[in-house]
Motif scaffolding. Structure first.
Motif, PDB file in Angstrom:
ATOM      1  N   ALA A 144       0.822  -1.204   0.000  1.00  0.00           N
ATOM      2  CA  ALA A 144       0.000   0.000   0.000  1.00  0.00           C
ATOM      3  C   ALA A 144       0.860   1.258   0.000  1.00  0.00           C
ATOM      4  O   ALA A 144       0.586   2.206  -0.756  1.00  0.00           O
ATOM      5  CB  ALA A 144      -0.932   0.000   1.221  1.00  0.00           C
ATOM      6  N   LEU A 145       1.900   1.277   0.811  1.00  0.00           N
ATOM      7  CA  LEU A 145       2.758   2.456   0.879  1.00  0.00           C
ATOM      8  C   LEU A 145       3.490   2.668  -0.440  1.00  0.00           C
ATOM      9  O   LEU A 145       3.644   3.803  -0.909  1.00  0.00           O
ATOM     10  CB  LEU A 145       3.760   2.320   2.027  1.00  0.00           C
ATOM     11  CG  LEU A 145       3.156   2.260   3.439  1.00  0.00           C
ATOM     12  CD1 LEU A 145       4.265   2.140   4.475  1.00  0.00           C
ATOM     13  CD2 LEU A 145       2.286   3.462   3.729  1.00  0.00           C
ATOM     14  N   THR A 146       3.939   1.581  -1.048  1.00  0.00           N
ATOM     15  CA  THR A 146       4.648   1.680  -2.323  1.00  0.00           C
ATOM     16  C   THR A 146       3.736   2.217  -3.419  1.00  0.00           C
ATOM     17  O   THR A 146       4.153   3.044  -4.251  1.00  0.00           O
ATOM     18  CB  THR A 146       5.200   0.307  -2.731  1.00  0.00           C
ATOM     19  OG1 THR A 146       6.059  -0.188  -1.695  1.00  0.00           O
ATOM     20  CG2 THR A 146       5.979   0.390  -4.022  1.00  0.00           C
ATOM     21  N   ALA A 147       2.495   1.759  -3.425  1.00  0.00           N
ATOM     22  CA  ALA A 147       1.555   2.167  -4.474  1.00  0.00           C
ATOM     23  C   ALA A 147       1.067   3.602  -4.299  1.00  0.00           C
ATOM     24  O   ALA A 147       0.796   4.296  -5.290  1.00  0.00           O
ATOM     25  CB  ALA A 147       0.354   1.217  -4.478  1.00  0.00           C
ATOM     26  N   ARG A 148       0.972   4.068  -3.063  1.00  0.00           N
ATOM     27  CA  ARG A 148       0.321   5.351  -2.804  1.00  0.00           C
ATOM     28  C   ARG A 148       1.267   6.542  -2.743  1.00  0.00           C
ATOM     29  O   ARG A 148       0.861   7.668  -3.079  1.00  0.00           O
ATOM     30  CB  ARG A 148      -0.441   5.284  -1.466  1.00  0.00           C
ATOM     31  CG  ARG A 148      -1.603   4.313  -1.462  1.00  0.00           C
ATOM     32  CD  ARG A 148      -2.212   4.233  -0.071  1.00  0.00           C
ATOM     33  NE  ARG A 148      -3.047   5.388   0.212  1.00  0.00           N
ATOM     34  CZ  ARG A 148      -4.378   5.331   0.376  1.00  0.00           C
ATOM     35  NH1 ARG A 148      -5.009   4.183   0.273  1.00  0.00           N
ATOM     36  NH2 ARG A 148      -5.056   6.428   0.633  1.00  0.00           N
ATOM     37  N   TYR A 149       2.517   6.328  -2.301  1.00  0.00           N
ATOM     38  CA  TYR A 149       3.367   7.465  -1.955  1.00  0.00           C
ATOM     39  C   TYR A 149       4.724   7.377  -2.632  1.00  0.00           C
ATOM     40  O   TYR A 149       5.267   6.280  -2.811  1.00  0.00           O
ATOM     41  CB  TYR A 149       3.558   7.534  -0.437  1.00  0.00           C
ATOM     42  CG  TYR A 149       2.258   7.500   0.323  1.00  0.00           C
ATOM     43  CD1 TYR A 149       1.296   8.496   0.146  1.00  0.00           C
ATOM     44  CD2 TYR A 149       1.979   6.478   1.227  1.00  0.00           C
ATOM     45  CE1 TYR A 149       0.096   8.464   0.843  1.00  0.00           C
ATOM     46  CE2 TYR A 149       0.785   6.437   1.935  1.00  0.00           C
ATOM     47  CZ  TYR A 149      -0.153   7.434   1.735  1.00  0.00           C
ATOM     48  OH  TYR A 149      -1.349   7.396   2.410  1.00  0.00           O
ATOM     49  N   PRO A 150       5.317   8.526  -2.981  1.00  0.00           N
ATOM     50  CA  PRO A 150       6.658   8.516  -3.567  1.00  0.00           C
ATOM     51  C   PRO A 150       7.671   7.905  -2.610  1.00  0.00           C
ATOM     52  O   PRO A 150       7.562   8.048  -1.381  1.00  0.00           O
ATOM     53  CB  PRO A 150       6.954  10.002  -3.798  1.00  0.00           C
ATOM     54  CG  PRO A 150       5.624  10.674  -3.822  1.00  0.00           C
ATOM     55  CD  PRO A 150       4.752   9.898  -2.892  1.00  0.00           C
TER      56      PRO A 150
END
Length: 277
Positions: A144-150
């Motif tokens: 989720a963090l990889t997909a959502r944030y730079p």
């Protein structure tokens, strides 16, 4: 040399009393971070007050998969509408693909709720009862963090430290070692995706009201890591807290100790400057 470290209060929005304590400590400059439980009904009403500390403190998501109700139905994980205790959650996440899918959905919903009410991405993510490190949960969170944030824009709490440092502090050693074991490999997995983590962690407590928390605070800084993070659990006790969480009696004691905590040679700071002298 001045030692710098992040001092983070968990459980913002759990109850009104807990949240008021954290807001007071932030205003006094006694905290440099707090994590919000965005599945709690207090979150929408309190987010605006928390937002005033953006840029002065790290404001993050305290991912909650074990306390009260999820933001949407989770028929496998929370069939009664109440999130499970940590042990049951761990088993479900390990054994059930349906549970893992529901957990991934709840992670997204809690991140959505943070962004919706604060108007920005979180500075960091951690987990209530450190559930974010568990097999079957950590990968969903990293995805989720990889997909959502730079890359590099949101950091992740690593609740582990060296055995030597944990033993030297001498507080809740068994708990700290257990969580460190569960978190094995988290730093490497996050680094492969460009997600920063703290380097050094303390704050495990026996939640014993007979202990001197001011002394424990100083002990938490024995053998600090290069980008050290200390967690804490202050709060003003209210009726909702008594019925919701086992950690009650020590929260006001932590609040008082934190309000007075200003030892020489130490600097409470945000994560972005925690490794700077």
């Amino acid at each position: 040399m001045t030692r710098s470290f992040v001092l983070c209060a968990d459980d913002f929005a759990m109850t009104e009393g807990v949240s008021r304590s954290i807001l007071e400590l932030l205003a006094a400059g006694r905290l440099s971070a707090t994590g919000a439980m965005t599945n709690r009904p207090h979150w929408p009403g309190l987010a605006g007050e928390l937002a005033t500390f953006a840029g002065r403190a790290d404001l993050g998501l305290h991912l909650n998969l074990t306390c009260a109700a999820p933001l949407s139905a989770m028929p496998t994980v929370a069939p009664s509408g109440t999130l499970p205790k940590l042990g049951k959650l761990a088993l479900l996440a390990l054994r059930s693909g349906a549970a893992r899918a529901e957990i991934a959905g709840e992670i997204s919903r809690q991140l959505d709720a943070f962004e919706q009410h604060l108007g920005r991405a979180p500075d960091f993510v951690d987990g209530h009862q450190h559930a974010h490190v568990l097999p079957g949960i950590r990968r969903a969170l990293l995805d989720a963090l990889t997909a959502r944030y730079p890359a590099g824009s949101v950091y992740l709490r690593d609740p582990s430290d060296s055995i030597a440092a944990i033993r030297a502090r001498g507080i809740a050693v068994g708990k700290a070692l257990t969580v460190a074991g569960l978190a094995t490999g988290l730093h490497r997995a996050a680094a492969r995706r460009g997600i920063p983590t703290n380097r050094g962690f303390s704050g495990f407590s026996a939640f014993d009201p007979q202990r001197d928390f001011a002394a424990d605070l100083e002990a938490f800084l024995i053998q600090p890591g290069a980008a050290h993070l200390v967690m804490c659990h202050p709060g003003h006790v209210d009726d909702e807290l008594v019925g919701l969480d086992p950690v009650v009696a020590t929260r006001p004691l932590e609040h008082v100790a934190l309000m007075a905590f200003a030892p020489p040679g130490l600097r409470i700071c945000r994560f972005s400057s925690s490794s700077q002298p």
